[in-house]
Motif scaffolding. Structure first.
Motif, PDB file in Angstrom:
ATOM      1  N   LEU A   1      77.242 -55.075-120.729  1.00  0.00           N
ATOM      2  CA  LEU A   1      78.034 -53.888-120.422  1.00  0.00           C
ATOM      3  C   LEU A   1      77.261 -52.616-120.767  1.00  0.00           C
ATOM      4  O   LEU A   1      77.276 -51.630-120.010  1.00  0.00           O
ATOM      5  CB  LEU A   1      79.355 -53.927-121.192  1.00  0.00           C
ATOM      6  N   ARG A   2      76.569 -52.630-121.900  1.00  0.00           N
ATOM      7  CA  ARG A   2      75.754 -51.482-122.277  1.00  0.00           C
ATOM      8  C   ARG A   2      74.603 -51.266-121.284  1.00  0.00           C
ATOM      9  O   ARG A   2      74.253 -50.135-120.947  1.00  0.00           O
ATOM     10  CB  ARG A   2      75.166 -51.700-123.682  1.00  0.00           C
ATOM     11  N   THR A   3      74.029 -52.384-120.810  1.00  0.00           N
ATOM     12  CA  THR A   3      72.943 -52.303-119.832  1.00  0.00           C
ATOM     13  C   THR A   3      73.441 -51.706-118.520  1.00  0.00           C
ATOM     14  O   THR A   3      72.748 -50.890-117.897  1.00  0.00           O
ATOM     15  CB  THR A   3      72.349 -53.696-119.580  1.00  0.00           C
ATOM     16  N   MET A   4      74.634 -52.106-118.108  1.00  0.00           N
ATOM     17  CA  MET A   4      75.193 -51.576-116.861  1.00  0.00           C
ATOM     18  C   MET A   4      75.412 -50.065-116.961  1.00  0.00           C
ATOM     19  O   MET A   4      75.120 -49.313-116.016  1.00  0.00           O
ATOM     20  CB  MET A   4      76.516 -52.260-116.539  1.00  0.00           C
TER      21      MET A   4
ATOM     22  N   MET B   1      75.402 -54.738-110.520  1.00  0.00           N
ATOM     23  CA  MET B   1      74.100 -54.160-110.851  1.00  0.00           C
ATOM     24  C   MET B   1      73.046 -54.583-109.832  1.00  0.00           C
ATOM     25  O   MET B   1      72.185 -53.766-109.446  1.00  0.00           O
ATOM     26  CB  MET B   1      73.689 -54.591-112.256  1.00  0.00           C
ATOM     27  N   MET B   2      73.085 -55.822-109.392  1.00  0.00           N
ATOM     28  CA  MET B   2      72.114 -56.301-108.413  1.00  0.00           C
ATOM     29  C   MET B   2      72.299 -55.590-107.079  1.00  0.00           C
ATOM     30  O   MET B   2      71.314 -55.242-106.401  1.00  0.00           O
ATOM     31  CB  MET B   2      72.238 -57.812-108.239  1.00  0.00           C
ATOM     32  N   MET B   3      73.545 -55.354-106.707  1.00  0.00           N
ATOM     33  CA  MET B   3      73.815 -54.635-105.450  1.00  0.00           C
ATOM     34  C   MET B   3      73.293 -53.196-105.529  1.00  0.00           C
ATOM     35  O   MET B   3      72.705 -52.688-104.577  1.00  0.00           O
ATOM     36  CB  MET B   3      75.319 -54.655-105.158  1.00  0.00           C
ATOM     37  N   ASN B   4      73.496 -52.549-106.674  1.00  0.00           N
ATOM     38  CA  ASN B   4      72.983 -51.186-106.850  1.00  0.00           C
ATOM     39  C   ASN B   4      71.460 -51.157-106.890  1.00  0.00           C
ATOM     40  O   ASN B   4      70.838 -50.172-106.468  1.00  0.00           O
ATOM     41  CB  ASN B   4      73.544 -50.575-108.133  1.00  0.00           C
ATOM     42  N   SER B   5      70.859 -52.233-107.389  1.00  0.00           N
ATOM     43  CA  SER B   5      69.401 -52.285-107.499  1.00  0.00           C
ATOM     44  C   SER B   5      68.726 -52.513-106.161  1.00  0.00           C
ATOM     45  O   SER B   5      67.518 -52.288-106.024  1.00  0.00           O
ATOM     46  CB  SER B   5      68.981 -53.395-108.473  1.00  0.00           C
TER      47      SER B   5
END
Length: 302
Positions: free
Chosen positions: A157-160, A259-263
């Protein structure tokens, strides 16, 4: 004249988006002042920020050394060859050579300093952005470490949150430099073509080689910087893919998927918001410029 025009346009282009740079400076200050509640994450942040400060100081020393020797070399070359780049009305160069040398040297020093200040500011901000991307990548790779997950159970969650912050900050930076990078590329192409044609028609002129090399290096460094940002952000997707996502809870898997979709959206420098600033762009510019100069020489009969 082209050099002064480039410096003026670049700084005007940066001035238009000065709010973006003020936002980025505030963000950098927050990186140093705001402390993470988790000791392990703070350790990663401190390590990367220390590297950034070290490389920033090293770059500053190297840049200033190159600037000094370039200024001395250009000044000596102009004086030895009696080159006049500034015309003063009603003052003849042959009768007042010292005045011309002082004014031309001062103008070159002023223009170089003005350009160095803006370039150094962008590089320092870019180093912090790259450092932040590296922090995120280290946090992602640590998701597979059981000891780290026990110490920091909400690491994903912190990473996101940091990933979202990274996308926002890179967007602000890209908007701030899109006009400056476009002007840099456009003027560098003009310089490149001018010096290349000059070298092919007058191969004994040393100053043309100096201009050609400096323009080529400046353009290469800009494209290299854009390439590094692009590649570092692309690594995030693959680091996310290599995590043990199949061992995570359904909620964590959804976060990982977001996160993968945003990346997948490409993040990098774009001149004028349209053209990629990368090593491929550098290669294409050089190839097109060489072809154009060859055509011009053929048409002129040289």
């Amino acid at each position: 004249m082209q050099g002064y025009l480039q410096i003026m346009l670049k700084n005007v282009g940066g001035r238009i988006f000065h709010v973006n740079f003020l936002t980025l400076v505030d963000w950098i200050e927050q990186l140093h002042t705001i402390k993470e509640t988790n000791y392990w994450i703070q350790k990663i942040v401190n390590k990367e920020l220390t590297k950034t400060i070290h490389f920033g100081n090293l770059f500053y020393k190297i840049y200033n050394s190159i600037f000094f020797f370039t200024f001395v070399g250009i000044t000596i070359t102009m004086n030895l060859h009696n080159m006049i780049v500034i015309n003063i009305p009603y003052v003849k160069a042959e009768d007042h050579s010292i005045i011309y040398q002082v004014i031309q040297g001062g103008a070159i020093l002023l223009a170089g300093t003005w350009n160095a200040v803006s370039d150094c500011a962008i590089i320092f901000i870019g180093l912090y952005l790259l450092s932040f991307v590296k922090i995120i990548n280290k946090m992602i790779t640590s998701l597979t470490d059981q000891d780290v997950m026990i110490e920091c159970p909400d690491l994903l969650l912190r990473t996101m949150k940091k990933h979202v912050e990274m996308i926002e900050v890179l967007g602000i930076f890209n908007d701030g430099v899109k006009l400056m990078s476009f002007i840099q590329i456009l003027m560098s192409i003009c310089f490149y073509l001018t010096s290349l044609l000059g070298i092919q028609t007058n191969k004994s002129e040393l100053s043309l080689y100096m201009i050609f090399l400096s323009v080529l290096v400046q353009l290469f460094l800009l494209c290299l910087f854009g390439e590094i940002i692009k590649s570092e952000t692309e690594v995030i997707f693959w680091n996310l893919y290599l995590t043990n996502w199949y061992e995570m809870s359904l909620t964590d898997q959804k976060i990982l998927l977001i996160m993968m979709m945003n990346s997948q959206n490409e993040i990098g420098l774009k001149a004028a918001g349209m053209y990629d600033v990368s090593l491929m762009a550098f290669i294409q510019i050089v190839k097109v410029s060489i072809s154009y100069s060859a055509i011009m020489l053929t048409l002129t009969g040289n």
